[in-house]
Write an enzyme that holds these catalytic residues in place. Structure first.
Site, PDB file in Angstrom:
ATOM      1  N   ASP A  41       0.726  -1.186   0.043  1.00 56.74           N
ATOM      2  CA  ASP A  41      -0.157  -0.027   0.086  1.00 56.74           C
ATOM      3  C   ASP A  41       0.928   1.257  -0.085  1.00 56.74           C
ATOM      4  O   ASP A  41       2.118   1.242   0.376  1.00 56.74           O
ATOM      5  CB  ASP A  41      -0.906  -0.091   1.225  1.00 56.74           C
ATOM      6  CG  ASP A  41      -1.868   0.980   1.190  1.00 56.74           C
ATOM      7  OD1 ASP A  41      -2.606   1.426  -0.108  1.00 56.74           O
ATOM      8  OD2 ASP A  41      -1.973   1.964   2.068  1.00 56.74           O
ATOM      9  N   SER A  42       0.438   2.465  -0.382  1.00 59.74           N
ATOM     10  CA  SER A  42       0.985   3.631  -0.420  1.00 59.74           C
ATOM     11  C   SER A  42       1.455   4.259   1.136  1.00 59.74           C
ATOM     12  O   SER A  42       2.345   4.878   1.330  1.00 59.74           O
ATOM     13  CB  SER A  42       0.381   4.866  -1.070  1.00 59.74           C
ATOM     14  OG  SER A  42      -0.991   4.749  -0.654  1.00 59.74           O
ATOM     15  N   TYR A  91      -0.833   8.533  -2.703  1.00 59.99           N
ATOM     16  CA  TYR A  91      -0.507   8.323  -4.066  1.00 59.99           C
ATOM     17  C   TYR A  91      -2.025   8.981  -4.570  1.00 59.99           C
ATOM     18  O   TYR A  91      -1.854   9.093  -6.020  1.00 59.99           O
ATOM     19  CB  TYR A  91      -0.885   6.823  -4.614  1.00 59.99           C
ATOM     20  CG  TYR A  91       0.600   5.875  -4.377  1.00 59.99           C
ATOM     21  CD1 TYR A  91       1.781   6.634  -3.552  1.00 59.99           C
ATOM     22  CD2 TYR A  91       0.795   4.877  -4.878  1.00 59.99           C
ATOM     23  CE1 TYR A  91       2.964   6.185  -3.519  1.00 59.99           C
ATOM     24  CE2 TYR A  91       1.875   4.061  -4.597  1.00 59.99           C
ATOM     25  CZ  TYR A  91       3.020   4.670  -3.971  1.00 59.99           C
ATOM     26  OH  TYR A  91       4.056   3.853  -4.145  1.00 59.99           O
ATOM     27  N   CYS A 131      -4.176  -1.340  -2.302  1.00 64.79           N
ATOM     28  CA  CYS A 131      -4.165   0.052  -2.670  1.00 64.79           C
ATOM     29  C   CYS A 131      -4.993   0.299  -4.036  1.00 64.79           C
ATOM     30  O   CYS A 131      -4.625  -0.281  -4.917  1.00 64.79           O
ATOM     31  CB  CYS A 131      -2.899   0.568  -2.683  1.00 64.79           C
ATOM     32  SG  CYS A 131      -2.978   2.409  -3.355  1.00 64.79           S
ATOM     33  N   ASN A 132      -6.129   0.898  -3.755  1.00 69.27           N
ATOM     34  CA  ASN A 132      -7.273   1.243  -4.905  1.00 69.27           C
ATOM     35  C   ASN A 132      -6.344   1.913  -6.043  1.00 69.27           C
ATOM     36  O   ASN A 132      -6.678   1.564  -7.138  1.00 69.27           O
ATOM     37  CB  ASN A 132      -8.330   1.780  -4.456  1.00 69.27           C
ATOM     38  CG  ASN A 132      -9.373   0.943  -3.732  1.00 69.27           C
ATOM     39  OD1 ASN A 132     -10.221   0.049  -4.483  1.00 69.27           O
ATOM     40  ND2 ASN A 132      -9.327   0.758  -2.571  1.00 69.27           N
ATOM     41  N   GLU A 184      -4.262   9.652   7.742  1.00 66.22           N
ATOM     42  CA  GLU A 184      -2.934   9.954   8.063  1.00 66.22           C
ATOM     43  C   GLU A 184      -2.249  10.559   9.216  1.00 66.22           C
ATOM     44  O   GLU A 184      -1.411  10.175   9.875  1.00 66.22           O
ATOM     45  CB  GLU A 184      -2.294  10.112   6.746  1.00 66.22           C
ATOM     46  CG  GLU A 184      -2.146   9.189   5.559  1.00 66.22           C
ATOM     47  CD  GLU A 184      -1.311   8.069   5.528  1.00 66.22           C
ATOM     48  OE1 GLU A 184      -0.373   8.150   6.026  1.00 66.22           O
ATOM     49  OE2 GLU A 184      -1.654   7.050   5.016  1.00 66.22           O
ATOM     50  N   CYS A 218     -11.104   3.061  -0.640  1.00 63.46           N
ATOM     51  CA  CYS A 218     -10.039   3.516  -0.374  1.00 63.46           C
ATOM     52  C   CYS A 218      -9.861   2.717   0.836  1.00 63.46           C
ATOM     53  O   CYS A 218     -10.694   2.776   2.024  1.00 63.46           O
ATOM     54  CB  CYS A 218      -9.860   4.889  -0.112  1.00 63.46           C
ATOM     55  SG  CYS A 218      -8.092   5.405   0.665  1.00 63.46           S
ATOM     56  N   HIS A 228      -7.986   3.626   3.445  1.00 65.79           N
ATOM     57  CA  HIS A 228      -7.803   4.262   4.559  1.00 65.79           C
ATOM     58  C   HIS A 228      -9.404   4.357   5.036  1.00 65.79           C
ATOM     59  O   HIS A 228      -9.685   4.885   6.310  1.00 65.79           O
ATOM     60  CB  HIS A 228      -7.389   5.598   4.375  1.00 65.79           C
ATOM     61  CG  HIS A 228      -5.936   5.772   4.056  1.00 65.79           C
ATOM     62  ND1 HIS A 228      -5.214   4.940   3.261  1.00 65.79           N
ATOM     63  CD2 HIS A 228      -5.015   6.259   4.815  1.00 65.79           C
ATOM     64  CE1 HIS A 228      -3.834   5.080   3.316  1.00 65.79           C
ATOM     65  NE2 HIS A 228      -3.907   5.850   4.293  1.00 65.79           N
TER      66      HIS A 228
END
Length: 275
Positions: A11-12, A43, A74-75, A159, A193, A195
């Protein structure tokens, strides 16, 4: 001599940990290795070329660690880089290895989750611009109508640990309202996503009660289990030591501090200085 051949999860940033935790719940026996490219996250707003370059670097890194199978959890990476890597790079890099994403497995089942056939997608700018969900969903469910809404503020909020702050409510409501204005018949909304599960509680507060909110973790885990059953030539190459290792391109201390919110448990990562 390579003693471990784990499944790679990429994942990013931190979001893929929500996918990894669900995969391990369904498939606990395998070895796993997680890499978060936190130093270059997010990203979502980056160009196709940049996302492809970063994702390919990560895939090469996983192969060097002995991973026969890599999941782009990661989408944005799945939407913008996966197909090119599968078609152009994999045959020359490691033709017997596999790289999978999370857009397709989600698209294969999402149509069954809407009674009205009207689905909403909440995602990063990159995922929305790729059009991947619209294309993939229409392959499996041609009559389903799909509306998308980019939520560029949501990943940074998560984040930075602001998902529970009062100021986050404004941005949650803003993008939900924008999505629902596009189609008042939407009855299911996909959080596209990794997240966004950390925002799910607030999302449900501002989503009409008759609209179903769908996260990807369990869908991806079930799809991976099915894939391994159908592809014994890959499954037999994956070691089963029940281990999981974590790596990040950011400082390990920073990663460890934030990652617990996504993974649901304490973890200890190692910093990768160059992919």
């Amino acid at each position: 001599m390579q003693t471990s051949c784990p499944i790679g999860i990429f994942d990013s940033g931190y979001g893929g940990l929500t996918i990894l935790s669900q995969i391990r719940a369904v498939l606990p026996d395998y070895d796993y290795i997680y890499l978060g490219d936190n130093a270059r996250a997010p990203y979502g707003s980056r160009s196709f070329e940049t996302i492809y370059e970063y994702t390919l670097e990560a895939v090469k890194w996983f192969f060097k660690q002995g991973c026969p199978l890599v999941i782009l959890a990661c989408n944005t990476a799945s939407a913008k880089a996966l197909r090119t890597i599968q078609q152009n790079d994999l045959p020359g890099l490691a033709p017997d290895n596999r790289v999978l994403g999370i857009v397709r497995p989600t698209s294969e089942v999402i149509g069954h989750m809407s009674e009205a056939g009207n689905i909403g997608i909440l995602a990063t700018q990159g995922t929305v611009e790729s059009g991947s969900y619209i294309l993939e969903i229409q392959k499996f469910f041609p009559t389903v109508k799909v509306q998308q809404q980019a939520c560029p503020i949501w990943v940074p909020l998560v984040e930075y640990g602001e998902q529970d702050s009062p100021g986050t409510d404004y941005f949650i409501k803003k993008y939900i309202d924008l999505l629902l204005k596009k189609d008042d018949k939407i009855d299911s909304v996909l959080l596209a996503c990794t997240h966004y599960p950390l925002l799910e509680k607030k999302i449900k507060e501002y989503m009409p009660v008759d609209i179903r909110v769908i996260s990807q973790g369990k869908i991806v885990a079930a799809s991976l289990a099915d894939y391994l059953k159908r592809h014994p030539e890959i499954e037999q190459r994956i070691t089963q030591g029940q281990s999981v290792s974590f790596y990040t391109t950011e400082k390990a201390e920073t990663f460890n501090h934030h990652a617990k919110r996504f993974f649901g448990a304490e973890l200890s990562a190692t910093q990768v200085h160059k992919l």
